[in-house]
Enzyme design. Structure first.
Site, mmCIF file in Angstrom:
data_model
loop_
_atom_site.group_PDB
_atom_site.id
_atom_site.type_symbol
_atom_site.label_atom_id
_atom_site.label_comp_id
_atom_site.label_asym_id
_atom_site.label_seq_id
_atom_site.Cartn_x
_atom_site.Cartn_y
_atom_site.Cartn_z
ATOM 1 C CE LYS A 1 -3.899 -2.179 2.358
ATOM 2 N NZ LYS A 1 -4.390 -2.762 2.961
ATOM 3 C CD GLN B 1 -3.450 -4.569 6.611
ATOM 4 O OE1 GLN B 1 -3.945 -3.666 5.909
ATOM 5 N NE2 GLN B 1 -4.261 -6.055 6.200
ATOM 6 C CG ASP C 1 -10.509 0.120 5.373
ATOM 7 O OD1 ASP C 1 -9.258 -0.586 4.063
ATOM 8 O OD2 ASP C 1 -9.018 -0.276 6.358
HETATM 9 N N1 GUN Z 1 -6.987 -6.754 5.986
HETATM 10 C C1 GUN Z 1 -7.233 -7.457 4.688
HETATM 11 N N2 GUN Z 1 -8.094 -6.741 4.427
HETATM 12 C C2 GUN Z 1 -7.906 -5.602 4.786
HETATM 13 C C3 GUN Z 1 -8.728 -4.387 4.101
HETATM 14 O O1 GUN Z 1 -9.052 -3.969 3.062
HETATM 15 N N3 GUN Z 1 -8.413 -3.029 4.606
HETATM 16 C C4 GUN Z 1 -8.204 -3.606 6.478
HETATM 17 N N4 GUN Z 1 -7.986 -2.108 6.800
HETATM 18 N N5 GUN Z 1 -7.840 -4.583 6.978
HETATM 19 C C5 GUN Z 1 -7.341 -5.638 5.855
#
Ligand code: GUN
Length: 295
Positions: A52, A96, A119
């Site tokens: 990311k 995350q 998100d």
């Molecule tokens: N863990 C796995 N996929 C995601 C996501 O899209 N966002 C977040 N915050 N955690 C994740």
């Protein structure tokens, strides 16, 4: 059979986003900023977070990663979020998941300013999505990416039967609601199946568009798919494979070999839905920036 190439579409999208970021930078001297918080040392999460941050930099956005130890308290995490909520350079905040046991994920979701919730997990954003106010919310990145793929591949959705297998808050629920929307883009009849559904194949065989978000490698087999269906595979499962360097390989929720002989179009794993998720996260961060600065 058409292979829906998420890798290719995500590269196109990133080029578009990069051009927009550069345009805004030239006009305002500012760039969108994303902060990702990771608590603990889950190896899969570390890979996602690194990707990311790297992708943000590639398209000219500001990005920072806050790494907190596994024993971080809920209060410490919430205090960190408050600082970011008040930081005008940060337009997107992502914590995350999964989080360590001592931290309540829902409390964290609620603490993020909905205007920075790239998100799309905050109930205000999910609620707006359910109510059809898509222009005034953040849509969860994976469902949003799938919508973008269907649109860029001109897949007809109006009046079609979409079956979503999986009911998570992150994928299944927002996905089903997106497909249900009274928009030019969707207008499907939607069925959601889950772990307590009796006879899942009975439903999946009726799907014109089948979206698998189960988390079980190869769960959807060819006998569960109607000939000509469009099949979207959200699964990213690590399966043991002694012939690879890492000792594992990635497999989707769909048995690709079998289903590709039946479907009219499908997403591969890897290279399907996965690359779109990060691209849509950046798109959401750009949207947040545009809203903040009334651009
Ligand atoms: N863990 C796995 N996929 C995601 C996501 O899209 N966002 C977040 N915050 N955690 C994740």
């Amino acid at each position: 059979m058409v292979i829906i190439d998420g890798k290719k579409v995500s590269l196109e999208l990133k080029e578009e986003l990069k051009a927009s970021v550069e345009e805004y930078r030239a006009a305002t001297g500012k760039v969108p900023g994303l902060t990702v918080i990771i608590v603990g040392e889950d190896p899969a999460s570390q890979v996602y977070v690194r990707n990311k941050a790297k992708t943000c930099k590639e398209i000219g956005m500001y990005s920072s990663v806050i790494e907190l130890p596994a024993e971080t308290s809920q209060k410490e995490l919430l205090d960190t979020i408050t600082l970011l909520n008040n930081d005008p350079q940060i337009h997107g905040i992502l914590v995350q998941q999964p989080l360590p046991k001592q931290i309540d994920e829902f409390a964290v979701t609620l603490a993020i300013d909905p205007a920075k919730d790239v998100d799309g997990f905050h109930p205000e954003n999910l609620g707006r999505l359910v109510m059809g106010h898509l222009d005034k919310c953040f849509v969860s990145c994976t469902p949003y990416g799938i919508l973008e793929l269907l649109s860029r591949y001109n897949i007809e959705t109006r009046g079609k039967h979409c079956v979503v297998v999986g009911r998570s808050n992150i994928v299944g629920k927002p996905m089903a609601n997106l497909m249900l929307q009274k928009l030019d883009a969707t207008n499907c009849t939607v069925t959601i199946c889950h772990s307590a559904t009796k006879d899942i194949p009975h439903y999946t065989r009726q799907a014109d568009i089948l979206i698998a978000a189960i988390g079980k490698a190869g769960f959807i087999t060819s006998d569960m798919v109607k000939p000509g269906a469009v099949v979207i595979d959200v699964g990213i499962n690590r399966v043991e494979d002694a012939s690879t360097k890492s000792g594992y390989r990635l497999r989707g929720d769909v048995d690709y070999e079998g289903v590709s002989a039946v479907a009219s179009a499908m997403t591969p794993v890897p290279g399907g839905v996965g690359p779109m998720t990060i691209a849509m996260l950046l798109k959401n961060t750009l949207h947040s920036f545009q809203r903040t600065h009334a651009l």
